[in-house]
Design a protein around this motif. Structure first.
Motif, PDB file in Angstrom:
ATOM      1  N   GLY A  61      71.245  53.632 -17.189  1.00 53.62           N
ATOM      2  CA  GLY A  61      70.954  53.104 -18.518  1.00 53.62           C
ATOM      3  C   GLY A  61      69.690  52.259 -18.523  1.00 53.62           C
ATOM      4  N   GLU A  62      69.248  51.918 -19.731  1.00 52.59           N
ATOM      5  CA  GLU A  62      68.032  51.121 -19.871  1.00 52.59           C
ATOM      6  C   GLU A  62      68.283  49.646 -19.601  1.00 52.59           C
ATOM      7  N   ASN A  63      69.518  49.189 -19.730  1.00 53.25           N
ATOM      8  CA  ASN A  63      69.838  47.776 -19.562  1.00 53.25           C
ATOM      9  C   ASN A  63      70.785  47.562 -18.391  1.00 53.25           C
ATOM     10  N   GLY A  64      70.915  46.298 -17.976  1.00 55.64           N
ATOM     11  CA  GLY A  64      71.916  45.946 -16.984  1.00 55.64           C
ATOM     12  C   GLY A  64      71.431  45.859 -15.556  1.00 55.64           C
ATOM     13  N   ARG A  65      70.135  46.026 -15.327  1.00 57.12           N
ATOM     14  CA  ARG A  65      69.648  45.992 -13.948  1.00 57.12           C
ATOM     15  C   ARG A  65      69.035  44.653 -13.543  1.00 57.12           C
ATOM     16  N   GLY A  66      68.858  43.751 -14.479  1.00 58.76           N
ATOM     17  CA  GLY A  66      68.182  42.486 -14.176  1.00 58.76           C
ATOM     18  C   GLY A  66      68.858  41.676 -13.092  1.00 58.76           C
ATOM     19  N   MET A  67      70.148  41.424 -13.234  1.00 60.76           N
ATOM     20  CA  MET A  67      70.856  40.623 -12.236  1.00 60.76           C
ATOM     21  C   MET A  67      71.059  41.407 -10.944  1.00 60.76           C
ATOM     22  N   PHE A  68      71.101  42.736 -11.033  1.00 57.85           N
ATOM     23  CA  PHE A  68      71.144  43.561  -9.830  1.00 57.85           C
ATOM     24  C   PHE A  68      69.888  43.309  -8.998  1.00 57.85           C
ATOM     25  N   LEU A  69      68.735  43.253  -9.667  1.00 56.09           N
ATOM     26  CA  LEU A  69      67.475  42.977  -8.964  1.00 56.09           C
ATOM     27  C   LEU A  69      67.462  41.567  -8.380  1.00 56.09           C
ATOM     28  N   VAL A  70      67.932  40.589  -9.144  1.00 60.89           N
ATOM     29  CA  VAL A  70      67.988  39.213  -8.642  1.00 60.89           C
ATOM     30  C   VAL A  70      68.854  39.169  -7.392  1.00 60.89           C
ATOM     31  N   ASP A  71      70.028  39.782  -7.449  1.00 62.00           N
ATOM     32  CA  ASP A  71      70.949  39.788  -6.316  1.00 62.00           C
ATOM     33  C   ASP A  71      70.350  40.490  -5.100  1.00 62.00           C
ATOM     34  N   ALA A  72      69.600  41.554  -5.344  1.00 60.41           N
ATOM     35  CA  ALA A  72      69.034  42.344  -4.247  1.00 60.41           C
ATOM     36  C   ALA A  72      67.806  41.694  -3.612  1.00 60.41           C
ATOM     37  N   LEU A  73      66.987  40.995  -4.407  1.00 56.77           N
ATOM     38  CA  LEU A  73      65.696  40.523  -3.904  1.00 56.77           C
ATOM     39  C   LEU A  73      65.631  39.035  -3.571  1.00 56.77           C
ATOM     40  N   ALA A  74      66.481  38.226  -4.161  1.00 57.04           N
ATOM     41  CA  ALA A  74      66.444  36.790  -3.900  1.00 57.04           C
ATOM     42  C   ALA A  74      67.213  36.461  -2.623  1.00 57.04           C
ATOM     43  N   GLN A  75      66.785  35.406  -1.931  1.00 59.61           N
ATOM     44  CA  GLN A  75      67.542  34.964  -0.771  1.00 59.61           C
ATOM     45  C   GLN A  75      68.882  34.392  -1.202  1.00 59.61           C
ATOM     46  N   ARG A  76      68.854  33.656  -2.303  1.00 55.49           N
ATOM     47  CA  ARG A  76      70.075  33.087  -2.895  1.00 55.49           C
ATOM     48  C   ARG A  76      69.857  33.007  -4.393  1.00 55.49           C
ATOM     49  N   TRP A  77      70.959  33.003  -5.132  1.00 51.04           N
ATOM     50  CA  TRP A  77      70.871  32.767  -6.559  1.00 51.04           C
ATOM     51  C   TRP A  77      72.185  32.159  -7.024  1.00 51.04           C
ATOM     52  N   GLY A  78      72.158  31.593  -8.190  1.00 49.83           N
ATOM     53  CA  GLY A  78      73.363  30.992  -8.735  1.00 49.83           C
ATOM     54  C   GLY A  78      73.163  30.631 -10.192  1.00 49.83           C
ATOM     55  N   CYS A  79      74.164  29.987 -10.737  1.00 50.20           N
ATOM     56  CA  CYS A  79      74.140  29.617 -12.143  1.00 50.20           C
ATOM     57  C   CYS A  79      74.990  28.375 -12.320  1.00 50.20           C
ATOM     58  N   HIS A  80      74.542  27.457 -13.156  1.00 55.97           N
ATOM     59  CA  HIS A  80      75.391  26.330 -13.526  1.00 55.97           C
ATOM     60  C   HIS A  80      75.277  26.087 -15.019  1.00 55.97           C
ATOM     61  N   ARG A  81      76.398  25.712 -15.592  1.00 52.96           N
ATOM     62  CA  ARG A  81      76.442  25.421 -17.028  1.00 52.96           C
ATOM     63  C   ARG A  81      76.035  23.976 -17.243  1.00 52.96           C
ATOM     64  N   GLU A  82      75.340  23.767 -18.352  1.00 56.24           N
ATOM     65  CA  GLU A  82      74.953  22.414 -18.717  1.00 56.24           C
ATOM     66  C   GLU A  82      74.886  22.331 -20.237  1.00 56.24           C
ATOM     67  N   GLY A  83      75.596  21.368 -20.801  1.00 56.58           N
ATOM     68  CA  GLY A  83      75.612  21.234 -22.254  1.00 56.58           C
ATOM     69  C   GLY A  83      76.097  22.511 -22.904  1.00 56.58           C
ATOM     70  N   SER A  84      75.344  22.989 -23.868  1.00 61.09           N
ATOM     71  CA  SER A  84      75.731  24.199 -24.587  1.00 61.09           C
ATOM     72  C   SER A  84      75.142  25.459 -23.968  1.00 61.09           C
ATOM     73  N   GLY A  85      74.481  25.333 -22.829  1.00 61.22           N
ATOM     74  CA  GLY A  85      73.847  26.491 -22.210  1.00 61.22           C
ATOM     75  C   GLY A  85      74.105  26.577 -20.724  1.00 61.22           C
ATOM     76  N   LYS A  86      73.191  27.243 -20.040  1.00 64.25           N
ATOM     77  CA  LYS A  86      73.302  27.432 -18.590  1.00 64.25           C
ATOM     78  C   LYS A  86      71.911  27.520 -17.980  1.00 64.25           C
ATOM     79  N   THR A  87      71.847  27.374 -16.672  1.00 58.65           N
ATOM     80  CA  THR A  87      70.629  27.600 -15.908  1.00 58.65           C
ATOM     81  C   THR A  87      70.936  28.615 -14.820  1.00 58.65           C
ATOM     82  N   VAL A  88      70.168  29.692 -14.794  1.00 62.54           N
ATOM     83  CA  VAL A  88      70.272  30.687 -13.733  1.00 62.54           C
ATOM     84  C   VAL A  88      69.067  30.468 -12.821  1.00 62.54           C
ATOM     85  N   TRP A  89      69.301  30.443 -11.520  1.00 60.40           N
ATOM     86  CA  TRP A  89      68.227  30.159 -10.576  1.00 60.40           C
ATOM     87  C   TRP A  89      68.260  31.166  -9.422  1.00 60.40           C
TER      88      TRP A  89
END
Length: 160
Positions: free
Chosen positions: A116-144
Motif C-alpha cells: 500500500g501507499e501508507n503505513g511504512r513510516g514507522m517500519f522505516l524508523v524501526d528498521a533504520l534507527a538504533q533506538r526509537w520510542g514515544c512518550h505522551r505529554e499533555g494532549s499529544g506525544k513525542t516520537v523520537w
C-alpha cells in the motif's frame, strides 16, 4: 523489540522522559512547524542544514537517514494528528536524537511493509534507527529516534 498483535511497539527499555540536556558544546535545535504540507519538506531541509552545520552530515549516511525518518514522523504528524509539530534535534556523545512532537496521543505502531501507499513510516524508523520510542505529554506525544554519528558499528549505542 516487543511485538503485540503483529505490530512492533516502541522500545520498552527506553527512558520515556525528556532527553537530558546535552553537554556544553553539543548541538541542540528546536523548531515549530504549522499544519501545512510544505512543513515536511521544510523540516527535512532543516535537518540537513543543521547536521551540515554541526559537521555530522559528512559522517556516513547519518544525514540521509535522519532526513528520511524525520520526514516520515513529520508526515505522520500532519496526516494522523492533523496538527503542526515541533522538531527537536540533539547531538551529543556520538548520538543524534531526533524528536517530533504533535497533538495526537495515539502511540505509533510498526506495521509490516506492504504494497500500500501508507503505513511504512514507522517500519522505516524501526528498521533504520538504533533506538526509537514515544512518550505522551499533555494532549499529544513525542516520537523520537536515535542514530550513531561517528560512522563506526555500535557508535552511539548506550550500554545496558
Amino acid at each position: 523489540m516487543q511485538q503485540l498483535s503483529g505490530c512492533h511497539l516502541p522500545d520498552p527499555d527506553a527512558p520515556y522522559g525528556p532527553f537530558p540536556q546535552p553537554p556544553l558544546g553539543a548541538g541542540h535545535l528546536s523548531v515549530e512547524y504549522g499544519p501545512r504540507p510544505s512543513a515536511v519538506r521544510e523540516a527535512r531541509a532543516q535537518v540537513r542544514r543543521q547536521l551540515e552545520g554541526w559537521g555530522i552530515a559528512e559522517r556516513g549516511e547519518v544525514a540521509d537517514v535522519a532526513e528520511l525518518l524525520v520526514g516520515e514522523l513529520a508526515t505522520n504528524a500532519l496526516l494522523h494528528a492533523r496538527s503542526g509539530f515541533r522538531l527537536t534535534l540533539f547531538a551529543a556523545h556520538g548520538v543524534l536524537r531526533c524528536e517530533v512532537a504533535d497533538g495526537e496521543r495515539r502511540v505509533p505502531r510498526v506495521l509490516a511493509a506492504g504494497t500500500g501507499e501508507n503505513g511504512r513510516g514507522m517500519f522505516l524508523v524501526d528498521a533504520l534507527a538504533q533506538r526509537w520510542g514515544c512518550h505522551r505529554e499533555g494532549s499529544g506525544k513525542t516520537v523520537w529516534f536515535e542514530l550513531g554519528t561517528c560512522g563506526a558499528d555500535g557508535c552511539g549505542r548506550r550500554q545496558p
